[in-house]
Design a protein around this motif. Sequence first.
Motif, PDB file in Angstrom:
ATOM      1  N   SER A   1      28.010  45.873  28.736  1.00  0.00           N
ATOM      2  CA  SER A   1      28.187  44.565  28.089  1.00  0.00           C
ATOM      3  C   SER A   1      29.285  44.598  27.035  1.00  0.00           C
ATOM      4  O   SER A   1      29.856  43.559  26.703  1.00  0.00           O
ATOM      5  N   THR A   2      29.618  45.771  26.510  1.00  0.00           N
ATOM      6  CA  THR A   2      30.693  45.835  25.527  1.00  0.00           C
ATOM      7  C   THR A   2      32.042  45.503  26.159  1.00  0.00           C
ATOM      8  O   THR A   2      32.925  45.002  25.480  1.00  0.00           O
ATOM      9  N   PHE A   3      32.204  45.761  27.449  1.00  0.00           N
ATOM     10  CA  PHE A   3      33.466  45.421  28.108  1.00  0.00           C
ATOM     11  C   PHE A   3      33.669  43.909  28.094  1.00  0.00           C
ATOM     12  O   PHE A   3      34.777  43.432  27.800  1.00  0.00           O
ATOM     13  N   GLU A   4      32.635  43.155  28.402  1.00  0.00           N
ATOM     14  CA  GLU A   4      32.761  41.696  28.387  1.00  0.00           C
ATOM     15  C   GLU A   4      33.121  41.215  26.990  1.00  0.00           C
ATOM     16  O   GLU A   4      33.972  40.342  26.823  1.00  0.00           O
ATOM     17  N   LYS A   5      32.514  41.805  25.975  1.00  0.00           N
ATOM     18  CA  LYS A   5      32.826  41.424  24.599  1.00  0.00           C
ATOM     19  C   LYS A   5      34.274  41.767  24.253  1.00  0.00           C
ATOM     20  O   LYS A   5      34.958  40.991  23.598  1.00  0.00           O
ATOM     21  N   ARG A   6      34.737  42.923  24.700  1.00  0.00           N
ATOM     22  CA  ARG A   6      36.120  43.322  24.440  1.00  0.00           C
ATOM     23  C   ARG A   6      37.102  42.405  25.177  1.00  0.00           C
ATOM     24  O   ARG A   6      38.139  42.031  24.632  1.00  0.00           O
ATOM     25  N   LEU A   7      36.754  42.037  26.397  1.00  0.00           N
ATOM     26  CA  LEU A   7      37.573  41.107  27.166  1.00  0.00           C
ATOM     27  C   LEU A   7      37.654  39.759  26.447  1.00  0.00           C
ATOM     28  O   LEU A   7      38.726  39.163  26.331  1.00  0.00           O
TER      29      LEU A   7
END
Length: 189
Positions: free
Chosen positions: A113-119
């Motif tokens: 889920s951190t990838f979506e936040k970073r995106l």
Amino acid sequence: MGEKMDRRKKYTRMVLKDSLIELLAEKPIASVTVKEICELADVNRSTFYTHYADQYDLLTKIENEIIDDMNAYLSSYSFTKEDEALLMTQKLVEYITDKKLMFETLLNENGDSTFEKRLMEVARRFVMKNTMEGTDLDEQFSSYLSTYIISGAIHVIKEWIASGMEESPREIAELINHFSNRGLSYLQE
């Protein structure tokens, strides 16, 4: 000899990344083992540990590469104010289209889920810089507004990916921009 080693290292890293992405399409990162990655990549574990600390480190490196690449990709375009939002959105959607499997996997329920936040943060920075800069909107209001717009856009993109990407990147960009600019009034047109 050095060039051969560099090619071998690049190849090893590529097959390890591809193997992790393939496994993430099936299950969450917490269920993926280094042993599984190595078996799928046909690489021994000591080679894996030469490059990465564990499966989480490998995932982080993949995400970092995508975020850096996306920043560079979006920064390489300059837009005029009139066409800026639509073209920036279209370029982002085209980038995602070019890396479909990667985004499909990293944005699914098994992804981090951190990838979506970073995106979202990358997209938010571009929205703030390119569309809200120079407006007389309160900074906190601008932050909330950009978060709202980007969250919706990311979820539209996730739905588009999940449904087979039938619409063109331009059509999805136009849809996102209509929703962002007109909201629910879009339904009354």
